[in-house]
Scaffold this motif. Structure first.
Motif, PDB file in Angstrom:
ATOM      1  N   SER A 176      38.198 -22.081  -2.171  1.00 28.23           N
ATOM      2  CA  SER A 176      37.685 -20.759  -2.889  1.00 28.23           C
ATOM      3  C   SER A 176      36.999 -19.773  -1.693  1.00 28.23           C
ATOM      4  CB  SER A 176      36.965 -21.017  -4.034  1.00 28.23           C
ATOM      5  OG  SER A 176      35.794 -21.481  -3.545  1.00 28.23           O
ATOM      6  N   LEU A 177      36.488 -20.552  -0.553  1.00 29.70           N
ATOM      7  CA  LEU A 177      36.020 -19.478   0.474  1.00 29.70           C
ATOM      8  C   LEU A 177      37.011 -18.863   1.066  1.00 29.70           C
ATOM      9  CD1 LEU A 177      33.503 -22.565   1.680  1.00 29.70           C
ATOM     10  CD2 LEU A 177      32.980 -20.365   0.750  1.00 29.70           C
ATOM     11  N   GLY A 178      38.302 -19.087   1.024  1.00 29.62           N
ATOM     12  CA  GLY A 178      39.296 -18.403   1.679  1.00 29.62           C
ATOM     13  C   GLY A 178      39.376 -18.498   3.007  1.00 29.62           C
ATOM     14  N   CYS A 179      38.824 -19.617   3.614  1.00 34.04           N
ATOM     15  CA  CYS A 179      38.899 -19.657   5.199  1.00 34.04           C
ATOM     16  C   CYS A 179      39.235 -21.192   5.718  1.00 34.04           C
ATOM     17  CB  CYS A 179      37.718 -19.209   5.779  1.00 34.04           C
ATOM     18  SG  CYS A 179      37.579 -19.090   7.410  1.00 34.04           S
ATOM     19  N   ASP A 180      40.059 -21.614   6.561  1.00 34.41           N
ATOM     20  CA  ASP A 180      40.244 -22.971   6.837  1.00 34.41           C
ATOM     21  C   ASP A 180      39.768 -23.177   8.348  1.00 34.41           C
ATOM     22  OD1 ASP A 180      42.088 -21.869   8.674  1.00 34.41           O
ATOM     23  OD2 ASP A 180      43.792 -22.851   7.684  1.00 34.41           O
ATOM     24  N   GLU A 181      38.933 -22.028   8.897  1.00 35.51           N
ATOM     25  CA  GLU A 181      38.192 -22.255  10.035  1.00 35.51           C
ATOM     26  C   GLU A 181      36.658 -21.750   9.929  1.00 35.51           C
ATOM     27  OE1 GLU A 181      38.684 -20.144  14.596  1.00 35.51           O
ATOM     28  OE2 GLU A 181      40.773 -20.647  13.670  1.00 35.51           O
ATOM     29  N   TRP A 182      35.952 -22.809  10.515  1.00 38.35           N
ATOM     30  CA  TRP A 182      34.511 -22.533  10.533  1.00 38.35           C
ATOM     31  C   TRP A 182      33.934 -22.787  11.710  1.00 38.35           C
ATOM     32  CZ3 TRP A 182      32.683 -19.653   6.415  1.00 38.35           C
ATOM     33  CH2 TRP A 182      33.687 -19.758   5.198  1.00 38.35           C
ATOM     34  N   ASN A 183      33.109 -21.760  12.188  1.00 39.69           N
ATOM     35  CA  ASN A 183      32.343 -22.101  13.679  1.00 39.69           C
ATOM     36  C   ASN A 183      33.382 -22.528  14.463  1.00 39.69           C
ATOM     37  OD1 ASN A 183      30.169 -24.201  15.519  1.00 39.69           O
ATOM     38  ND2 ASN A 183      29.531 -22.137  15.242  1.00 39.69           N
ATOM     39  N   GLY A 184      34.783 -21.816  14.518  1.00 38.12           N
ATOM     40  CA  GLY A 184      35.661 -22.032  15.712  1.00 38.12           C
ATOM     41  C   GLY A 184      36.538 -23.358  15.561  1.00 38.12           C
ATOM     42  N   ARG A 185      36.242 -23.995  14.345  1.00 39.46           N
ATOM     43  CA  ARG A 185      36.828 -25.429  14.164  1.00 39.46           C
ATOM     44  C   ARG A 185      37.827 -25.263  12.775  1.00 39.46           C
ATOM     45  NH1 ARG A 185      33.779 -29.907  16.180  1.00 39.46           N
ATOM     46  NH2 ARG A 185      32.054 -29.431  17.244  1.00 39.46           N
ATOM     47  N   LYS A 186      38.901 -25.809  13.274  1.00 38.78           N
ATOM     48  CA  LYS A 186      40.087 -25.806  12.426  1.00 38.78           C
ATOM     49  C   LYS A 186      40.020 -26.964  11.401  1.00 38.78           C
ATOM     50  CE  LYS A 186      44.139 -24.017  11.010  1.00 38.78           C
ATOM     51  NZ  LYS A 186      44.263 -22.588  10.519  1.00 38.78           N
ATOM     52  N   PHE A 187      40.111 -26.650  10.210  1.00 41.86           N
ATOM     53  CA  PHE A 187      39.901 -27.548   9.039  1.00 41.86           C
ATOM     54  C   PHE A 187      41.329 -27.844   8.732  1.00 41.86           C
ATOM     55  CE2 PHE A 187      35.635 -26.482   9.353  1.00 41.86           C
ATOM     56  CZ  PHE A 187      34.773 -27.190   8.384  1.00 41.86           C
ATOM     57  N   ASP A 188      41.537 -29.269   8.106  1.00 40.78           N
ATOM     58  CA  ASP A 188      42.807 -29.629   7.517  1.00 40.78           C
ATOM     59  C   ASP A 188      42.886 -29.518   5.985  1.00 40.78           C
ATOM     60  OD1 ASP A 188      45.383 -30.784   7.997  1.00 40.78           O
ATOM     61  OD2 ASP A 188      44.640 -32.704   7.533  1.00 40.78           O
ATOM     62  N   GLY A 189      44.161 -28.943   5.608  1.00 46.81           N
ATOM     63  CA  GLY A 189      44.368 -29.146   4.216  1.00 46.81           C
ATOM     64  C   GLY A 189      45.188 -28.313   3.777  1.00 46.81           C
ATOM     65  N   PRO A 190      45.097 -27.878   2.627  1.00 45.32           N
ATOM     66  CA  PRO A 190      44.202 -28.359   1.409  1.00 45.32           C
ATOM     67  C   PRO A 190      44.721 -29.636   0.873  1.00 45.32           C
ATOM     68  CG  PRO A 190      45.566 -26.975   0.492  1.00 45.32           C
ATOM     69  CD  PRO A 190      46.034 -26.976   1.887  1.00 45.32           C
ATOM     70  N   LYS A 191      43.509 -30.352   0.764  1.00 40.90           N
ATOM     71  CA  LYS A 191      43.428 -31.696   0.047  1.00 40.90           C
ATOM     72  C   LYS A 191      42.893 -31.787  -1.261  1.00 40.90           C
ATOM     73  CE  LYS A 191      43.819 -33.784   4.527  1.00 40.90           C
ATOM     74  NZ  LYS A 191      43.257 -35.039   5.651  1.00 40.90           N
ATOM     75  N   ARG A 192      43.005 -32.753  -2.136  1.00 42.98           N
ATOM     76  CA  ARG A 192      42.271 -33.043  -3.328  1.00 42.98           C
ATOM     77  C   ARG A 192      41.139 -34.085  -3.331  1.00 42.98           C
ATOM     78  NH1 ARG A 192      45.943 -36.232  -6.537  1.00 42.98           N
ATOM     79  NH2 ARG A 192      47.056 -36.848  -4.795  1.00 42.98           N
ATOM     80  N   PHE A 193      40.096 -33.642  -4.093  1.00 37.88           N
ATOM     81  CA  PHE A 193      38.919 -34.394  -3.979  1.00 37.88           C
ATOM     82  C   PHE A 193      38.335 -34.338  -5.372  1.00 37.88           C
ATOM     83  CE2 PHE A 193      34.534 -35.890  -3.562  1.00 37.88           C
ATOM     84  CZ  PHE A 193      34.712 -37.241  -3.038  1.00 37.88           C
ATOM     85  N   GLY A 194      38.027 -35.530  -5.824  1.00 39.38           N
ATOM     86  CA  GLY A 194      37.328 -35.526  -7.339  1.00 39.38           C
ATOM     87  C   GLY A 194      38.245 -36.210  -8.202  1.00 39.38           C
TER      88      GLY A 194
END
Length: 411
Positions: free
Chosen positions: A350-368
Motif C-alpha cells: 500500500s506504500l506504493g514503492c518497492d525500493e527504500w533507501n536505495g535498496r530493492k525489495f522483492d515481492g509482492p509476497k503474502r504474510f499473515g
C-alpha cells in the motif's frame, strides 16, 4: 553571482506550489483549482470569476491543526471562497487511521482522514465567527464528534469545543474575510500520491478510513458537502501541461526529491493467492539469542521513527503501524534450516514503492493468516549490527514518505 533555491520534501512541494501561484497570479490559481476532482464531479462555478487571491501557507490553527495551504479567493462580485489544502507525499490509504478506533488512537489527527475532518470542523467554526478574539466550533459539532465510534462519532475527549485564540492568526483570518464566511464557501482538498480520488471507491461511504463530516445532530454530511470536497494527484498535475508550466522547475525539482514516478504503480491492497508466502516460527523458542537481540534493537528504531505505540511484538514477527494499519513487518527466517538466520523487513504494497533507501525489495509476497493476511515486499538483512543502520534509514524514509515527524530521543 547567483542565489539558487531548492525545495525538498512534502513542505517543499507545498512551498514551491505557493511560490509559483504567487508569481503566476489568478490565472495559475485557476489552473490549479480546475485540476482538482470534486466530489460531485462538477467544477465550482466561482472558479471562473476569481479577481484576487490570498495564499496562506501552513498557518497554525491550534485545535484544528495546521492546514498546509489555504487559498482565499475573492470573486469579481466580492464573494469570498476558501480552499483548505492538505498534502501528503503518500497514497491516501497509507496515511489513514481507522474511524473504528477514533481519537483514542494517539496519531489520529495526523492521519489524512483525521486532518480532513478537523478542517471541516474549522469551517464550521469560521461560519459562526464574528471576527472577535476567539474562533470556536459550535458545541453541537463537538458533541457529534464526541460520540463513541460505535455511535457514529470519533470519541473526541475535548472538554470544550475546539478553538483558536492566537491573536496573530485571527488577525490574518480577519484580513482574509473569514468572519461569518458561510461553510458552503469553504472547500477542502487532499493532495495525495494516488491514481484516483480517495472518494472514488464504491464503498467510500462505508469505509472506516473516510473523513467524517458530521452535522450538529451527528449525521454524516458527505452527500451535502461533496461538492466542496476535492482531490488532486501529483499525476494529474503532471498531466496538465498548462498547470505544470505554471508550477515550473522548482515544483518539479521538489517533487523529484520524493517520487521516482508521479503516478504510483498499480498495486493490489488485496492478497493474490498465487503470490509466494512468507511463513514464520516462534522466535523466542527457535531463534538464536543474537537474532532476538537484533530484532529488539530494530523495534527500538521503529519506535524512534513512528512512536512508542507503533510496535507490536508477536510470536513469529514484529508489526509496525506508523499510523494505524500495519505497514512494516520484521520477520526472522531460516532458523529451522541449515542456512544462516536472517531478518526480513517487509514494506506494505500500500506504500506504493518497492525500493527504500536505495535498496530493492522483492515481492509482492503474502504474510499473515486468514483475514489478517497482507501483501508486502521484502528485503533480506543479515543478523549483524550493520543491518541496524540500513533499517534505521529505511524507517526514516518511510516516516518521511508518510509525512510523520521522527520522535526525538528525549521522548
Amino acid at each position: 553571482m547567483s542565489v539558487d533555491l531548492l525545495w525538498y520534501g512534502e513542505r517543499g512541494i507545498v512551498n514551491a506550489i505557493a511560490a509559483a501561484l504567487e508569481a503566476s497570479g489568478v490565472n495559475g490559481v485557476e489552473h490549479l483549482l480546475r485540476a482538482v476532482v470534486w466530489g460531485n464531479g462538477s467544477q465550482p462555478a466561482w472558479i471562473g470569476e476569481i479577481a484576487s487571491v490570498l495564499l496562506i501557507v501552513e498557518i497554525g490553527c491550534y485545535d484544528f491543526g495546521n492546514p498546509d495551504l489555504i487559498i482565499v479567493c475573492t470573486t469579481t462580485s466580492g464573494s469570498k471562497y476558501a480552499v483548505f489544502v492538505e498534502a501528503k507525499v503518500a497514497r491516501y490509504l497509507s496515511c489513514t487511521a481507522s474511524n473504528e478506533k477514533g481519537m483514542s488512537r494517539k496519531k489520529f489527527n495526523s492521519s489524512i482522514n483525521g486532518q480532513l475532518s478537523l478542517k471541516f470542523r474549522l469551517t464550521q467554526a469560521i461560519s459562526i465567527w464574528d471576527g472577535g478574539a476567539r474562533l470556536a466550533e459550535p458545541l453541537p459539532i463537538l458533541q457529534s464528534y464526541a460520540r463513541p465510534p460505535q455511535a457514529g462519532g470519533l470519541g473526541d475527549k475535548s472538554s470544550r469545543p475546539r478553538r483558536l485564540e492566537k491573536r496573530e492568526v485571527l488577525s490574518i483570518f480577519r484580513s482574509a474575510g473569514f468572519a461569518n464566511l458561510p461553510s458552503s464557501n469553504c472547500h477542502i482538498v487532499a493532495l495525495t500520491w494516488d491514481r484516483e480520488p480517495f472518494f472514488s471507491a464504491g464503498d467510500f461511504a462505508q469505509s472506516e478510513f473516510r473523513p467524517l463530516f458530521l452535522s450538529k445532530d451527528g449525521t454524516e454530511q458527505w452527500e451535502q458537502v461533496k461538492s466542496q470536497i476535492g482531490w488532486l494527484g501529483y499525476g494529474s498535475i503532471a498531466e496538465s501541461a498548462a498547470l505544470l508550466d505554471v508550477l515550473g522547475a522548482p515544483y518539479q525539482q521538489a517533487v523529484s526529491t520524493m517520487f521516482r514516478q508521479v503516478v504510483p504503480p498499480a498495486v493490489s491492497d488485496a492478497v493474490d493467492p498465487a503470490w509466494p508466502a512468507v511463513t514464520s516460527y516462534n522466535i523466542n523458542d527457535t531463534s538464536r539469542p543474537e537474532t532476538v537481540e537484533l530484532l529488539r534493537k530494530m523495534e527500538d528504531l521503529a519506535r524512534h521513527s513512528f512512536g512508542k505505540g507503533s510496535v507490536r511484538s508477536e510470536e513469529g514477527s514484529t508489526s509496525v503501524s506508523p499510523i494505524d494499519t500495519v505497514l512494516i513487518k520484521l520477520v526472522p527466517q531460516n532458523a529451522r534450516s541449515e542456512e544462516e538466520e536472517v531478518i526480513l523487513i517487509g514494506a506494505s504494497t500500500s506504500l506504493g514503492c518497492d525500493e527504500w533507501n536505495g535498496r530493492k525489495f522483492d515481492g509482492p509476497k503474502r504474510f499473515g493468516r486468514g483475514r489478517n493476511q497482507q501483501p508486502f515486499v521484502f528485503l533480506e538483512l543479515p543478523v549483524s549490527e550493520e543491518s541496524l543502520e540500513a533499517v534505521d534509514a529505511i524507517f526514516a524514509e518511510i516516516a518521511e514518505h508518510l509525512g510523520l515527524e521522527r520522535i526525538q530521543e528525549s521522548e
